[in-house]
Motif scaffolding. Structure first.
Motif, PDB file in Angstrom:
ATOM      1  N   GLY A 142     -13.969  -4.073   9.487  1.00  0.00           N
ATOM      2  CA  GLY A 142     -13.383  -3.804   8.311  1.00  0.00           C
ATOM      3  C   GLY A 142     -11.617  -3.420   9.905  1.00  0.00           C
ATOM      4  O   GLY A 142     -11.468  -3.328  10.468  1.00  0.00           O
ATOM      5  N   PRO A 170     -10.822  -5.788   5.130  1.00  0.00           N
ATOM      6  CA  PRO A 170     -11.807  -3.903   4.453  1.00  0.00           C
ATOM      7  C   PRO A 170     -10.497  -3.128   5.644  1.00  0.00           C
ATOM      8  O   PRO A 170     -10.981  -3.079   6.522  1.00  0.00           O
ATOM      9  CB  PRO A 170     -12.712  -4.218   4.367  1.00  0.00           C
ATOM     10  CG  PRO A 170     -13.459  -5.325   4.506  1.00  0.00           C
ATOM     11  CD  PRO A 170     -13.009  -6.493   5.822  1.00  0.00           C
ATOM     12  N   LEU A 172     -11.229   0.134   6.317  1.00  0.00           N
ATOM     13  CA  LEU A 172     -11.799   1.783   6.274  1.00  0.00           C
ATOM     14  C   LEU A 172     -11.315   3.334   5.305  1.00  0.00           C
ATOM     15  O   LEU A 172     -12.295   3.909   5.033  1.00  0.00           O
ATOM     16  CB  LEU A 172     -12.744   1.609   6.946  1.00  0.00           C
ATOM     17  CG  LEU A 172     -13.112   0.629   7.519  1.00  0.00           C
ATOM     18  CD1 LEU A 172     -13.481   0.401   9.690  1.00  0.00           C
ATOM     19  CD2 LEU A 172     -14.717  -0.087   6.975  1.00  0.00           C
ATOM     20  N   THR A 207      -9.166   3.930  -0.937  1.00  0.00           N
ATOM     21  CA  THR A 207     -10.192   4.424   0.170  1.00  0.00           C
ATOM     22  C   THR A 207     -10.016   5.692   0.251  1.00  0.00           C
ATOM     23  O   THR A 207      -9.877   6.267  -0.456  1.00  0.00           O
ATOM     24  CB  THR A 207      -8.915   3.545   1.508  1.00  0.00           C
ATOM     25  OG1 THR A 207     -10.067   3.486   2.420  1.00  0.00           O
ATOM     26  CG2 THR A 207      -7.866   4.238   1.663  1.00  0.00           C
ATOM     27  N   THR A 256     -19.122  -2.416   3.787  1.00  0.00           N
ATOM     28  CA  THR A 256     -18.365  -3.566   4.321  1.00  0.00           C
ATOM     29  C   THR A 256     -19.218  -4.410   3.926  1.00  0.00           C
ATOM     30  O   THR A 256     -19.206  -5.768   3.319  1.00  0.00           O
ATOM     31  CB  THR A 256     -17.723  -3.730   5.323  1.00  0.00           C
ATOM     32  OG1 THR A 256     -18.814  -3.525   6.125  1.00  0.00           O
ATOM     33  CG2 THR A 256     -16.489  -2.886   4.929  1.00  0.00           C
TER      34      THR A 256
END
Length: 267
Positions: A142, A170, A172, A207, A256
């Motif tokens: 991430g 990803p 975070l 997010t 994740t």
């Protein structure tokens, strides 16, 4: 080696000057303070700063190990690698993109990392060669985006988020640095660079806001002295902020479900 690292976390910013390296150092230290084994790779080849922040003296060099690999430098309880360990502090890196990418790849894959729970990578600002090299060579668990509340920083932070999403890493969450300033004379608190920017960008990109940090000279002074806030004042307010951010990063990583990074050597 890198395959012994459980989770790789990139800490990035769209532009320089937002305190990304200071956040990275304190975040890594805050995670280590929770009992995890943590590494830190300073990927800012042109302007490495982690050696100074972690109190590593100029001239310290990594030991070479089998296969001409590097042994990481231990500093403040972290296992670290940086271009600062390979050149003098006055040596400018006058390199084109491919050379920078090659140096980053060498530090990443030819460092004998021990078994680590987390490896934090202090990325250079922007969305260039090193970011792409990282995405191609390692399964990154991430990315953490560091920004300030001002509009120009938020604009560049959005580009950083978009870049990580394009390469399937990803995001975070967002750390908003320099959120509020408290006057040391009168105690008045005000948002010097604007307010709510980190929260807005987090909502826009679905997010989370991992945390907010104040604008205070203490954070800079402690980092410049080689003892970031988390180790300089472990029971202090600033260390508490970083501890909360560390908890949020760990929680986001748990979602994740990307545990073990793997190296691919394709072009």
């Amino acid at each position: 080696m890198l395959e012994d690292v459980k989770k790789v976390v990139a800490v990035a910013s769209g532009k320089g000057g937002v305190g990304k390296s200071t956040v990275t150092a304190n975040l890594a230290l805050a995670v280590a303070a929770k009992g995890f084994k943590v590494g830190l790779l300073d990927a800012d080849v042109y302007g490495p700063s982690q050696a100074l922040m972690l109190g590593v003296a100029d001239g310290v060099r990594p030991q070479t190990t089998h296969g001409n690999n590097f042994g990481p430098i231990e500093a403040q309880g972290l296992y670290t690698m940086s271009m600062a360990y390979l050149v003098t502090e006055k040596t400018p890196m006058v390199w084109r993109g491919p050379m920078v990418s090659g140096a980053f790849q060498q530090m990443l894959t030819q460092t004998d990392w021990p078994e680590l729970d987390y490896l934090f990578i202090d990325m250079p600002p922007g969305t260039g060669d090193i970011q792409l090299t990282l995405a191609q060579k390692v399964q990154v668990s991430g990315a953490v985006i560091v920004t300030t509340p001002q509009d120009i920083a938020l604009l560049d932070a959005k580009k950083g988020i978009e870049m990580f999403r394009k390469v399937k890493i990803p995001v975070l969450g967002v750390v908003e640095n320099m959120s509020l300033h408290t006057c040391s004379e009168c105690g008045h608190t005000e948002p010097v660079f604007g307010e709510g920017g980190g929260d807005r960008i987090a909502k826009e990109y679905d997010t989370v806001l991992l945390g907010q940090l104040p604008l205070t000279s203490t954070i800079r002074e402690q980092a410049d002295s080689g003892k970031p806030s988390v180790v300089a004042e472990p029971e202090g307010q600033i260390a508490g902020f970083f501890s909360e951010i560390a908890d949020n990063v760990i929680a986001q990583l748990a979602e994740t479900e990307q545990d073990v990074p793997t190296i691919t050597f394709g072009d």
